[in-house]
Each structure stands twice: as C-alpha cells, then as structure tokens.
Design a protein around this motif. Structure first.
Motif, PDB file in Angstrom:
ATOM      1  N   GLU A  41       0.840  -1.203   0.000  1.00 31.54           N
ATOM      2  CA  GLU A  41       0.000   0.000   0.000  1.00 31.54           C
ATOM      3  C   GLU A  41       0.873   1.250   0.000  1.00 31.54           C
ATOM      4  O   GLU A  41       2.070   1.195   0.262  1.00 31.54           O
ATOM      5  N   GLY A  42       0.232   2.385  -0.286  1.00 28.16           N
ATOM      6  CA  GLY A  42       0.925   3.649  -0.110  1.00 28.16           C
ATOM      7  C   GLY A  42       0.916   4.065   1.352  1.00 28.16           C
ATOM      8  O   GLY A  42       0.290   3.425   2.198  1.00 28.16           O
ATOM      9  N   LEU A  43       1.619   5.153   1.634  1.00 23.13           N
ATOM     10  CA  LEU A  43       1.664   5.649   3.010  1.00 23.13           C
ATOM     11  C   LEU A  43       0.356   6.348   3.350  1.00 23.13           C
ATOM     12  O   LEU A  43      -0.228   7.033   2.513  1.00 23.13           O
ATOM     13  N   PHE A  91       6.598   5.388   9.043  1.00 21.94           N
ATOM     14  CA  PHE A  91       7.527   6.422   8.609  1.00 21.94           C
ATOM     15  C   PHE A  91       7.266   7.716   9.358  1.00 21.94           C
ATOM     16  O   PHE A  91       6.124   8.099   9.605  1.00 21.94           O
ATOM     17  N   GLY A 107      12.121   9.818   7.133  1.00 24.55           N
ATOM     18  CA  GLY A 107      13.107   8.931   7.717  1.00 24.55           C
ATOM     19  C   GLY A 107      13.075   7.581   7.020  1.00 24.55           C
ATOM     20  O   GLY A 107      12.256   7.352   6.132  1.00 24.55           O
ATOM     21  N   PRO A 108      13.958   6.668   7.432  1.00 26.17           N
ATOM     22  CA  PRO A 108      14.063   5.367   6.767  1.00 26.17           C
ATOM     23  C   PRO A 108      12.955   4.395   7.139  1.00 26.17           C
ATOM     24  O   PRO A 108      12.819   3.355   6.513  1.00 26.17           O
ATOM     25  N   ARG A 111      10.116  -0.960  10.620  1.00 30.03           N
ATOM     26  CA  ARG A 111       9.277  -2.078  10.205  1.00 30.03           C
ATOM     27  C   ARG A 111       8.873  -2.872  11.432  1.00 30.03           C
ATOM     28  O   ARG A 111       9.719  -3.504  12.066  1.00 30.03           O
TER      29      ARG A 111
ATOM     30  N   PHE B  35       3.693  15.381  -5.788  1.00 30.32           N
ATOM     31  CA  PHE B  35       5.008  14.810  -5.515  1.00 30.32           C
ATOM     32  C   PHE B  35       5.123  13.434  -6.152  1.00 30.32           C
ATOM     33  O   PHE B  35       4.121  12.736  -6.342  1.00 30.32           O
ATOM     34  N   TYR B  37       7.590  10.016  -5.213  1.00 28.16           N
ATOM     35  CA  TYR B  37       8.594   9.416  -4.347  1.00 28.16           C
ATOM     36  C   TYR B  37       8.978   8.058  -4.915  1.00 28.16           C
ATOM     37  O   TYR B  37       8.151   7.355  -5.501  1.00 28.16           O
ATOM     38  N   GLN B  39      10.565   4.335  -3.792  1.00 26.94           N
ATOM     39  CA  GLN B  39      10.837   3.461  -2.653  1.00 26.94           C
ATOM     40  C   GLN B  39      11.538   2.205  -3.151  1.00 26.94           C
ATOM     41  O   GLN B  39      10.921   1.280  -3.655  1.00 26.94           O
ATOM     42  N   SER B  42      15.060  -1.443  -0.331  1.00 26.27           N
ATOM     43  CA  SER B  42      15.558  -1.179   1.026  1.00 26.27           C
ATOM     44  C   SER B  42      14.531  -0.450   1.886  1.00 26.27           C
ATOM     45  O   SER B  42      14.652  -0.413   3.103  1.00 26.27           O
ATOM     46  N   GLY B  43      13.519   0.140   1.248  1.00 26.55           N
ATOM     47  CA  GLY B  43      12.387   0.635   2.014  1.00 26.55           C
ATOM     48  C   GLY B  43      12.296   2.119   2.262  1.00 26.55           C
ATOM     49  O   GLY B  43      11.223   2.598   2.637  1.00 26.55           O
ATOM     50  N   GLU B  44      13.374   2.866   2.080  1.00 27.04           N
ATOM     51  CA  GLU B  44      13.273   4.287   2.403  1.00 27.04           C
ATOM     52  C   GLU B  44      12.476   5.028   1.336  1.00 27.04           C
ATOM     53  O   GLU B  44      12.306   4.547   0.221  1.00 27.04           O
ATOM     54  N   MET B  45      11.961   6.178   1.680  1.00 31.34           N
ATOM     55  CA  MET B  45      11.189   7.015   0.766  1.00 31.34           C
ATOM     56  C   MET B  45      12.099   8.123   0.256  1.00 31.34           C
ATOM     57  O   MET B  45      12.575   8.952   1.029  1.00 31.34           O
ATOM     58  N   PHE B  91       5.636   6.201  -5.935  1.00 32.01           N
ATOM     59  CA  PHE B  91       4.390   6.714  -5.384  1.00 32.01           C
ATOM     60  C   PHE B  91       4.146   8.144  -5.839  1.00 32.01           C
ATOM     61  O   PHE B  91       5.038   8.999  -5.742  1.00 32.01           O
ATOM     62  N   PHE B 104      -1.044   9.712  -0.441  1.00 30.38           N
ATOM     63  CA  PHE B 104      -0.294   8.882  -1.374  1.00 30.38           C
ATOM     64  C   PHE B 104      -1.207   7.977  -2.187  1.00 30.38           C
ATOM     65  O   PHE B 104      -2.252   7.522  -1.704  1.00 30.38           O
ATOM     66  N   GLY B 105      -0.781   7.700  -3.423  1.00 26.48           N
ATOM     67  CA  GLY B 105      -1.409   6.653  -4.204  1.00 26.48           C
ATOM     68  C   GLY B 105      -0.893   5.289  -3.772  1.00 26.48           C
ATOM     69  O   GLY B 105      -0.036   5.178  -2.893  1.00 26.48           O
ATOM     70  N   LYS B 106      -1.410   4.238  -4.418  1.00 23.74           N
ATOM     71  CA  LYS B 106      -1.029   2.873  -4.034  1.00 23.74           C
ATOM     72  C   LYS B 106       0.311   2.450  -4.631  1.00 23.74           C
ATOM     73  O   LYS B 106       0.865   1.435  -4.239  1.00 23.74           O
ATOM     74  N   ARG B 109       4.946  -0.518  -9.276  1.00 20.86           N
ATOM     75  CA  ARG B 109       6.245  -1.198  -9.149  1.00 20.86           C
ATOM     76  C   ARG B 109       6.887  -1.265 -10.528  1.00 20.86           C
ATOM     77  O   ARG B 109       6.338  -1.869 -11.450  1.00 20.86           O
TER      78      ARG B 109
END
Lengths: 115, 114
Positions: A41-43, A91, A107-108, A111, B35, B37, B39, B42-45, B91, B104-106, B109
C-alpha cells in the motif's frame, strides 16, 4: 547534516505487547508527521505534531495508538497491545515550517512485525 | 473517494528506454502540490520531484520530469533513459495547501530489464 532518524529500524513484538517507535527530526525542524504503510500500500497519514502539541491526529486509530513530541527528545509513536494488523512500516517525516509545500523529509522507517 | 490514482500496479521496461508512470488526482482545492517518491527494496522514501498547482512550467529534476496536465488532473512521471537502479516502487502524492498531510497513491512497481 543528519537526516530524519528513526529507531529501531526493525521491531518484532508478540501480540499484546507494546511497541515504541522513535523519530528524531532533522536539525532545526519542529514539525513531525507519522505515516503508516501497510504491505503493498501507499503511506497513510496518522498524526502531525509540533513540540509538545498534537496538531492533527485525524489518521490515528482511536484506540491503542498515541503519539508525543516532547520539548526535549525524539517524537514517540506508541502502540499498546499490538495485534497482527499493526504489522506495517511506520515512517516519520519532519519539516521546518508548517504548510511548506515539499519540505517533508522522510526517515528510513521502522518495520514492525507482530507475531 | 480516492484522491490519488495510480492505475499501473506493475511495469516492465527495457533498460535505456523512457518510461511514463501514470497518476491522476482529485481535489477541489485550487492550491496544491504534487510529488513523486521512489521506494527501493531497502524501504526508504526518496523524494524525486515536486509540482505546484500554479507552476507554469512542468517540473524537471535530472532524468525525472513531471508531465502536469491541470485540466485533466494528471501528473505523470517521466523517467528518461531508464537504468537498472530505477527498479523500485514509485508513489504519486498530493498535498492540498493548508493541509498538513500528504496523500499517497497505491504505487507502481517498476522493473527495469537489462
């Protein structure tokens, strides 16, 4: 010039335990935002805080979740009695001024896995 | 009502080709920001690019450009000369000026193929 810091990066909790997630904003930033990202999902916005004040908590679940941003120290997102559905990436973002367009630095993430 | 729509859950693109990631948005506020973004696994935005609703020109940042079509409420991201390192989740997001949260959108990938 350190960015937004979050710890821990990974957190495992059993159902019923408490989870505490910490966020240290960028130097000079006094506005903190918390977002949650469920798998695939998105944030989604949870809460916006300034020092010692909750400004907007419209995205926070009504029960078990709380957030604070004390005068000294990091912002804390606290989840009591965690359930499996709380497993997600959390986040934190910070900004120097409210309502500035793109100055929310993320931030990173932390989880959280609930077993 | 969903405010940000990304209709492409996944895309495969050959390395060095250009790629367009679609995004449409919905708002009645005349003032807003858009915006994109990235991802990675590794997970960071990672913030890529920003477009204000009153900006006259489309935003560009290196290989990224935002194709802003206000009347269509469209804010597509264009990545030129794609690279293997562009493989990630992307995103699209919006913030209505005067609101505190980013929506945010979904996500899409993106897979870049060698």
């Amino acid at each position: 010039n350190a960015g937004v810091m979050q710890n821990p990066r990974h957190l495992v909790r059993r159902r019923g335990q408490e989870a505490r997630l910490r966020c240290s904003p960028m130097k000079g930033h006094s506005h903190v935002y918390w977002y949650r990202q469920l798998p695939e999902e998105g944030l989604k916005f949870m809460v916006y805080l300034q020092k010692e004040n909750i400004i907007d908590e419209s995205g926070m679940p009504k029960e078990r979740f709380s957030a604070e941003f004390p005068k000294e120290g990091p912002s804390i997102l606290r989840i009591q009695q965690v359930v499996r559905g709380d497993s997600a990436a959390y986040f934190c973002a910070s900004s120097p001024i409210r309502y500035r367009e793109y100055e929310q630095y993320f931030g990173p993430g932390t989880r959280l896995t609930v077993t | 009502a969903q405010k940000i729509t990304q209709t492409q859950p996944g895309m495969f693109v050959q390395e060095k080709e250009a790629v367009t990631l679609d995004c449409t948005y919905d708002t009645s506020d005349p003032s807003y920001g858009l915006f994109w973004y990235k991802q990675p696994s590794s997970g960071e935005m990672i913030f890529l690019i920003y477009q204000g609703s009153y900006d006259q020109q489309n935003a560009t940042e290196g290989r990224y450009s935002l194709n802003f079509q206000k009347a269509r409420k469209s804010a597509n991201l264009v990545i030129s000369a794609s690279q293997l390192g562009d493989s990630a989740m992307y995103f699209c997001a919006m913030r209505e000026i005067g609101d505190d949260k980013i929506i945010f959108g979904k996500g899409t990938r993106l897979h870049i193929l060698p």
